[in-house]
Design a protein around this motif. Sequence first.
Motif, short mmCIF file in Angstrom:
data_model
loop_
_atom_site.label_atom_id
_atom_site.label_comp_id
_atom_site.label_asym_id
_atom_site.label_seq_id
_atom_site.Cartn_x
_atom_site.Cartn_y
_atom_site.Cartn_z
N GLU A 141 0.83 -1.21 0.00
CA GLU A 141 0.00 0.00 0.00
C GLU A 141 0.86 1.26 0.00
O GLU A 141 0.57 2.23 -0.71
N LEU A 142 1.92 1.24 0.81
CA LEU A 142 2.80 2.40 0.87
C LEU A 142 3.48 2.66 -0.47
O LEU A 142 3.63 3.82 -0.88
N ALA A 143 3.88 1.60 -1.16
CA ALA A 143 4.55 1.75 -2.45
C ALA A 143 3.66 2.43 -3.48
O ALA A 143 4.15 3.09 -4.41
N LEU A 144 2.36 2.29 -3.33
CA LEU A 144 1.41 2.85 -4.29
C LEU A 144 0.75 4.13 -3.78
O LEU A 144 -0.24 4.59 -4.35
N THR A 145 1.31 4.71 -2.73
CA THR A 145 0.76 5.94 -2.15
C THR A 145 1.57 7.15 -2.60
O THR A 145 2.73 7.32 -2.21
N ARG B 234 1.62 12.29 4.15
CA ARG B 234 2.58 11.35 4.71
C ARG B 234 1.87 10.30 5.55
O ARG B 234 0.85 10.63 6.19
N PRO B 235 2.37 9.07 5.53
CA PRO B 235 3.53 8.56 4.77
C PRO B 235 3.17 8.35 3.30
O PRO B 235 2.00 8.15 2.95
N GLU C 76 10.87 5.05 -3.40
CA GLU C 76 11.36 5.35 -4.75
C GLU C 76 12.88 5.40 -4.76
O GLU C 76 13.54 4.85 -5.66
N PHE C 77 13.44 6.09 -3.79
CA PHE C 77 14.89 6.25 -3.70
C PHE C 77 15.58 4.89 -3.62
O PHE C 77 16.54 4.60 -4.35
N LEU C 78 15.09 4.02 -2.76
CA LEU C 78 15.69 2.70 -2.61
C LEU C 78 15.46 1.84 -3.84
O LEU C 78 16.37 1.15 -4.31
N GLY C 79 14.26 1.91 -4.40
CA GLY C 79 13.95 1.11 -5.58
C GLY C 79 14.79 1.47 -6.78
O GLY C 79 15.19 0.60 -7.56
N ILE D 10 9.39 -2.10 -6.18
CA ILE D 10 10.59 -2.94 -6.13
C ILE D 10 11.23 -2.85 -4.74
O ILE D 10 11.66 -3.86 -4.17
N ALA D 11 11.31 -1.64 -4.20
CA ALA D 11 11.87 -1.47 -2.86
C ALA D 11 11.01 -2.17 -1.82
O ALA D 11 11.53 -2.75 -0.85
N ALA D 12 9.70 -2.13 -2.00
CA ALA D 12 8.79 -2.79 -1.05
C ALA D 12 9.02 -4.29 -1.03
O ALA D 12 8.99 -4.93 0.04
#
Length: 218
Positions: free
Chosen positions: A14-18, A24-25, A31-34, A110-112
Amino acid sequence: MKFDHVFRDPALYELALTHRSIGRPNNERLEFLGDALLDLVVAEMLFEAHPNASEGELTRLRSELVNGKRLAGLARKLELGDKLRLGPGELKSGGYRRDSILADAFEALIAAVYLDAGFDACRHVVKRQFEALVQDMPRSHKDAKTRLQEWLQARGLSLPSYALLAAHGEDHARTFEVACSLDEPQATRFEAQGRSRRAAEQSAAEQALAWLERGETS
């Protein structure tokens, strides 16, 4: 296109698609990590797929695969636009169709996966998403000097100049030292050696192109 991961922690999905328009959050940190994870795994795939490619060519291939337009295309195949959580303004303006938002969501996803199940699971997902693209990616048959000239011309920059610095050895085994100089985007010089002047120039041009491509993707 199938997304080969079932989340143990649905909150990460859910967070990845927010989108940040929700508040926030949101998925900006993911995105940065992915982005870093995609660069690493796709680089590994290209390294294995093209054992004779130079650093500059591998960098060019990766930039053609890991970019906003390409990632947005993958996001559309996964129908991520229908799953995005957007604020009212972005919903009204059609943010779920926008390349930048879709690409960011793909990176975040991807990061998630990485946070949910570790690097091996992340690598598996990335490889499944990119394997066909890597296989279909043609290597350029143009030499380094031509590719460097085209790179500079495409951006309206001055063309490089080449100079012979020295030649050593007997006629049958000479070594040539040359310099490839760029005036833009900043004055820089790259030196290389070769068994012929042409070979040395190609090597210097490859160095210059790799440097330019690293600067553009950093």
